[in-house]
Design an enzyme around this catalytic site. Sequence first.
Site, PDB file in Angstrom:
ATOM      1  NE  ARG A 163       2.581   4.788 -11.695  1.00 55.58           N
ATOM      2  CZ  ARG A 163       2.926   4.908 -12.974  1.00 55.58           C
ATOM      3  NH1 ARG A 163       3.985   4.227 -13.442  1.00 55.58           N
ATOM      4  NH2 ARG A 163       2.240   5.681 -13.793  1.00 55.58           N
ATOM      5  CE  LYS A 198      -0.734   3.142 -11.739  1.00 50.19           C
ATOM      6  NZ  LYS A 198      -1.772   4.153 -11.470  1.00 50.19           N
ATOM      7  CG  HIS A 269       2.142   8.103  -5.204  1.00 56.11           C
ATOM      8  ND1 HIS A 269       2.640   7.101  -6.005  1.00 56.11           N
ATOM      9  CD2 HIS A 269       1.267   8.806  -5.980  1.00 56.11           C
ATOM     10  CE1 HIS A 269       2.086   7.183  -7.205  1.00 56.11           C
ATOM     11  NE2 HIS A 269       1.258   8.218  -7.220  1.00 56.11           N
ATOM     12  NE  ARG A 272       4.128   8.476 -10.063  1.00 57.67           N
ATOM     13  CZ  ARG A 272       4.598   8.159 -11.259  1.00 57.67           C
ATOM     14  NH1 ARG A 272       5.888   7.837 -11.377  1.00 57.67           N
ATOM     15  NH2 ARG A 272       3.821   8.164 -12.321  1.00 57.67           N
ATOM     16  CG  HIS A 295       1.452  10.500 -15.852  1.00 63.30           C
ATOM     17  ND1 HIS A 295       1.556  11.768 -15.299  1.00 63.30           N
ATOM     18  CD2 HIS A 295       1.403   9.643 -14.801  1.00 63.30           C
ATOM     19  CE1 HIS A 295       1.569  11.674 -13.981  1.00 63.30           C
ATOM     20  NE2 HIS A 295       1.486  10.397 -13.657  1.00 63.30           N
ATOM     21  CE1 TYR A 304       2.671  15.693  -9.263  1.00 62.13           C
ATOM     22  CE2 TYR A 304       2.191  14.781 -11.424  1.00 62.13           C
ATOM     23  CZ  TYR A 304       2.385  14.608 -10.074  1.00 62.13           C
ATOM     24  OH  TYR A 304       2.306  13.356  -9.530  1.00 62.13           O
TER      25      TYR A 304
END
Length: 328
Positions: A163, A198, A269, A272, A295, A304
Amino acid sequence: MSNDAAPTVGAAPADAALVERYLEHVRVERRLAARTVTLYSLDLAKLAEFAAAAGMGLLAVQPAHVRRWVAQMHAGGRSGRGIALVLSGWRGFYAWLGREGRVAANPVQDVRAPRQPRPLPKALGVDDAVRLADFHADGEASDPWLEARDAALVELLYGSGLRVGEVVGLDAVASDAALRAGRGWVDLPAAEVQVQGKGGKRRSVPLGQAALAALAQWLAVRGQCPQAARAQGALFIGRHGTRLSAQSIWQRLRRRSLQAGLATPVHPHMLRHSFASHLLQSSGDLRAVQELLGHASIGTTQVYTRLDFQHLAKAYDAAHPRAHRKKD
């Protein structure tokens, strides 16, 4: 009723009078904009049309009827967002009827619009991604410092799927200060990058040969900036020695993608998404892609697989003899 409002086609006189009173209420007492009142009138005209087709008045509508009409609108091609707006108008009308003592319950209260499918993330084709990664800016040939930095940025974003915030937070080397501040760093001998993702979660992401070479070249010239000491360990810095911001990375990447001749301006992004999509196309290993992207849920990564199916569908359309109808 204003001239902008739509007539309640097919409505019984009593129902038309109720709609008229409600629109007057929202126009005068709630002081809603004329455009909003017009939209409400159109929504209620649709409601009256459905009720008339079902042979009932507006006061007799039940939740089952509303659900059936939602299904009809959805089957007719109306988007989930559009249906949600219609339901909002109907819900307000029946809430007002309830306050007026005309209905015992709001038949729209617990009815929800169909969920919109999540939009597919935008990813580059493999050729475009490689074209961007291999690009060298001719106009900046006299500035090897800037060229080395931007090339390393592209390789890290596309080669490791980070990210932009994670890239901004990287330091050139591991340090106690980086650990205390929750920052990541690159470890060239181990060919990996330690990322603070995150939720404060850390993960290790491998570095490919192209990214290793680009980062090594950048680190070799990074200190040539006269004010590099101000960076306090930041991996990517600007000309004033400060840590490169996310906005600056967006701007540099957009400019570089246009210079490389790509049809679409590229943002971080997008690289990414390209990393994830291309890795999944090659490996088919959804769990590995999940780990690399950081994730928390496999469901987030599964988007995806839809991109991968699009890739397969395009390949089929382009190559399979049964993909095209014979011309007359």
